[in-house]
Design a protein around this motif. Structure first.
Motif, PDB file in Angstrom:
ATOM      1  N   MET A 132       0.848  -1.191   0.000  1.00  0.00           N
ATOM      2  CA  MET A 132       0.000   0.000   0.000  1.00  0.00           C
ATOM      3  C   MET A 132       0.885   1.244   0.000  1.00  0.00           C
ATOM      4  O   MET A 132       1.822   1.337   0.770  1.00  0.00           O
ATOM      5  CB  MET A 132      -0.905  -0.014   1.222  1.00  0.00           C
ATOM      6  N   LEU A 133       0.580   2.160  -0.855  1.00  0.00           N
ATOM      7  CA  LEU A 133       1.347   3.395  -0.939  1.00  0.00           C
ATOM      8  C   LEU A 133       0.996   4.341   0.197  1.00  0.00           C
ATOM      9  O   LEU A 133      -0.128   4.350   0.694  1.00  0.00           O
ATOM     10  CB  LEU A 133       1.051   4.100  -2.275  1.00  0.00           C
ATOM     11  N   LEU A 134       1.970   5.136   0.570  1.00  0.00           N
ATOM     12  CA  LEU A 134       1.719   6.156   1.580  1.00  0.00           C
ATOM     13  C   LEU A 134       0.833   7.244   0.995  1.00  0.00           C
ATOM     14  O   LEU A 134       1.039   7.673  -0.144  1.00  0.00           O
ATOM     15  CB  LEU A 134       3.033   6.812   2.018  1.00  0.00           C
ATOM     16  N   ASN A 135      -0.106   7.687   1.793  1.00  0.00           N
ATOM     17  CA  ASN A 135      -0.865   8.841   1.339  1.00  0.00           C
ATOM     18  C   ASN A 135      -0.063  10.105   1.665  1.00  0.00           C
ATOM     19  O   ASN A 135       0.966  10.065   2.345  1.00  0.00           O
ATOM     20  CB  ASN A 135      -2.281   8.858   1.928  1.00  0.00           C
ATOM     21  N   ASN A 136      -0.514  11.243   1.162  1.00  0.00           N
ATOM     22  CA  ASN A 136       0.238  12.487   1.340  1.00  0.00           C
ATOM     23  C   ASN A 136       0.397  12.880   2.799  1.00  0.00           C
ATOM     24  O   ASN A 136       1.440  13.412   3.193  1.00  0.00           O
ATOM     25  CB  ASN A 136      -0.417  13.627   0.552  1.00  0.00           C
ATOM     26  N   LYS A 137      -0.606  12.596   3.613  1.00  0.00           N
ATOM     27  CA  LYS A 137      -0.544  12.958   5.032  1.00  0.00           C
ATOM     28  C   LYS A 137       0.577  12.176   5.728  1.00  0.00           C
ATOM     29  O   LYS A 137       1.389  12.755   6.457  1.00  0.00           O
ATOM     30  CB  LYS A 137      -1.888  12.690   5.708  1.00  0.00           C
ATOM     31  N   ARG A 138       0.640  10.874   5.499  1.00  0.00           N
ATOM     32  CA  ARG A 138       1.697  10.066   6.122  1.00  0.00           C
ATOM     33  C   ARG A 138       3.068  10.418   5.548  1.00  0.00           C
ATOM     34  O   ARG A 138       4.064  10.472   6.270  1.00  0.00           O
ATOM     35  CB  ARG A 138       1.386   8.584   5.953  1.00  0.00           C
ATOM     36  N   ARG A 139       3.123  10.672   4.255  1.00  0.00           N
ATOM     37  CA  ARG A 139       4.389  11.058   3.628  1.00  0.00           C
ATOM     38  C   ARG A 139       4.891  12.380   4.240  1.00  0.00           C
ATOM     39  O   ARG A 139       6.084  12.517   4.537  1.00  0.00           O
ATOM     40  CB  ARG A 139       4.191  11.193   2.116  1.00  0.00           C
ATOM     41  N   THR A 140       3.983  13.319   4.468  1.00  0.00           N
ATOM     42  CA  THR A 140       4.352  14.597   5.077  1.00  0.00           C
ATOM     43  C   THR A 140       4.857  14.384   6.503  1.00  0.00           C
ATOM     44  O   THR A 140       5.849  15.002   6.918  1.00  0.00           O
ATOM     45  CB  THR A 140       3.149  15.570   5.067  1.00  0.00           C
ATOM     46  N   ARG A 141       4.186  13.522   7.243  1.00  0.00           N
ATOM     47  CA  ARG A 141       4.629  13.226   8.612  1.00  0.00           C
ATOM     48  C   ARG A 141       6.015  12.596   8.601  1.00  0.00           C
ATOM     49  O   ARG A 141       6.868  12.924   9.439  1.00  0.00           O
ATOM     50  CB  ARG A 141       3.625  12.323   9.305  1.00  0.00           C
ATOM     51  N   LEU A 142       6.269  11.703   7.652  1.00  0.00           N
ATOM     52  CA  LEU A 142       7.594  11.092   7.544  1.00  0.00           C
ATOM     53  C   LEU A 142       8.658  12.123   7.189  1.00  0.00           C
ATOM     54  O   LEU A 142       9.782  12.061   7.682  1.00  0.00           O
ATOM     55  CB  LEU A 142       7.587   9.963   6.515  1.00  0.00           C
ATOM     56  N   ARG A 143       8.310  13.070   6.348  1.00  0.00           N
ATOM     57  CA  ARG A 143       9.274  14.136   6.014  1.00  0.00           C
ATOM     58  C   ARG A 143       9.620  14.955   7.262  1.00  0.00           C
ATOM     59  O   ARG A 143      10.769  15.384   7.428  1.00  0.00           O
ATOM     60  CB  ARG A 143       8.719  15.032   4.916  1.00  0.00           C
ATOM     61  N   GLY A 144       8.631  15.162   8.124  1.00  0.00           N
ATOM     62  CA  GLY A 144       8.886  15.860   9.385  1.00  0.00           C
ATOM     63  C   GLY A 144       9.833  15.066  10.271  1.00  0.00           C
ATOM     64  O   GLY A 144      10.754  15.627  10.891  1.00  0.00           O
ATOM     65  N   ILE A 145       9.625  13.759  10.331  1.00  0.00           N
ATOM     66  CA  ILE A 145      10.517  12.904  11.113  1.00  0.00           C
ATOM     67  C   ILE A 145      11.918  12.928  10.518  1.00  0.00           C
ATOM     68  O   ILE A 145      12.921  13.026  11.240  1.00  0.00           O
ATOM     69  CB  ILE A 145       9.971  11.460  11.174  1.00  0.00           C
ATOM     70  N   GLU A 146      11.990  12.874   9.203  1.00  0.00           N
ATOM     71  CA  GLU A 146      13.287  12.925   8.524  1.00  0.00           C
ATOM     72  C   GLU A 146      14.014  14.229   8.872  1.00  0.00           C
ATOM     73  O   GLU A 146      15.218  14.231   9.158  1.00  0.00           O
ATOM     74  CB  GLU A 146      13.075  12.809   7.019  1.00  0.00           C
ATOM     75  N   GLU A 147      13.284  15.325   8.881  1.00  0.00           N
ATOM     76  CA  GLU A 147      13.879  16.614   9.233  1.00  0.00           C
ATOM     77  C   GLU A 147      14.361  16.610  10.683  1.00  0.00           C
ATOM     78  O   GLU A 147      15.464  17.078  10.990  1.00  0.00           O
ATOM     79  CB  GLU A 147      12.853  17.733   9.023  1.00  0.00           C
ATOM     80  N   ASP A 148      13.542  16.078  11.589  1.00  0.00           N
ATOM     81  CA  ASP A 148      13.932  15.992  13.002  1.00  0.00           C
ATOM     82  C   ASP A 148      15.184  15.134  13.177  1.00  0.00           C
ATOM     83  O   ASP A 148      16.082  15.480  13.952  1.00  0.00           O
ATOM     84  CB  ASP A 148      12.793  15.416  13.852  1.00  0.00           C
ATOM     85  N   LEU A 149      15.250  14.023  12.453  1.00  0.00           N
ATOM     86  CA  LEU A 149      16.431  13.166  12.527  1.00  0.00           C
ATOM     87  C   LEU A 149      17.659  13.885  11.986  1.00  0.00           C
ATOM     88  O   LEU A 149      18.764  13.714  12.503  1.00  0.00           O
ATOM     89  CB  LEU A 149      16.200  11.859  11.769  1.00  0.00           C
ATOM     90  N   GLY A 150      17.478  14.694  10.962  1.00  0.00           N
ATOM     91  CA  GLY A 150      18.592  15.475  10.434  1.00  0.00           C
ATOM     92  C   GLY A 150      19.142  16.436  11.477  1.00  0.00           C
ATOM     93  O   GLY A 150      20.362  16.560  11.635  1.00  0.00           O
ATOM     94  N   MET A 151      18.251  17.084  12.203  1.00  0.00           N
ATOM     95  CA  MET A 151      18.690  17.985  13.275  1.00  0.00           C
ATOM     96  C   MET A 151      19.378  17.194  14.388  1.00  0.00           C
ATOM     97  O   MET A 151      20.411  17.617  14.921  1.00  0.00           O
ATOM     98  CB  MET A 151      17.519  18.790  13.822  1.00  0.00           C
ATOM     99  N   ALA A 152      18.813  16.027  14.726  1.00  0.00           N
ATOM    100  CA  ALA A 152      19.415  15.177  15.749  1.00  0.00           C
ATOM    101  C   ALA A 152      20.808  14.723  15.313  1.00  0.00           C
ATOM    102  O   ALA A 152      21.740  14.683  16.128  1.00  0.00           O
ATOM    103  CB  ALA A 152      18.520  13.981  16.041  1.00  0.00           C
ATOM    104  N   LEU A 153      20.955  14.390  14.033  1.00  0.00           N
ATOM    105  CA  LEU A 153      22.266  13.989  13.529  1.00  0.00           C
ATOM    106  C   LEU A 153      23.288  15.111  13.662  1.00  0.00           C
ATOM    107  O   LEU A 153      24.438  14.863  14.032  1.00  0.00           O
ATOM    108  CB  LEU A 153      22.161  13.567  12.057  1.00  0.00           C
ATOM    109  N   ASN A 154      22.878  16.331  13.362  1.00  0.00           N
ATOM    110  CA  ASN A 154      23.789  17.471  13.505  1.00  0.00           C
ATOM    111  C   ASN A 154      24.219  17.662  14.953  1.00  0.00           C
ATOM    112  O   ASN A 154      25.404  17.886  15.231  1.00  0.00           O
ATOM    113  CB  ASN A 154      23.140  18.750  12.975  1.00  0.00           C
TER     114      ASN A 154
END
Length: 79
Positions: A1-23
């Motif tokens: 099942m493909l991600l809908n836009n809402k879940r994809r957007t939430r994942l992008r937020g997590i990805e951004e948070d992880l990027g900050m955590a990595l820094n």
């Protein structure tokens, strides 16, 4: 099942948070590595130095694991 836009957007937020955590994690790693590198040679056989090495290794592993998590999230977003 493909991600809908809402879940994809939430994942992008997590990805951004992880990027900050990595820094932040990388900054702490660099500071601890610098401290370890500046320990005088006569103290490099001490328990404290050994603990510093273990900490640097654990931080490096954490960084790697966060990078792997980000890669997995990117893969999910792009499917």
């Amino acid at each position: 099942m493909l991600l809908n836009n809402k879940r994809r957007t939430r994942l992008r937020g997590i990805e951004e948070d992880l990027g900050m955590a990595l820094n932040l994690l990388n900054s702490i790693y660099d500071e601890e590595q610098d401290c370890m590198d500046n320990v005088p040679e006569n103290l490099q056989d001490s328990e404290r130095y050994s603990d510093m090495e273990a900490c640097v290794e654990a931080l490096s592993e954490a960084f790697y694991n966060l990078e792997e998590a980000m890669d997995s999230i990117k893969e999910a977003i792009n499917r």
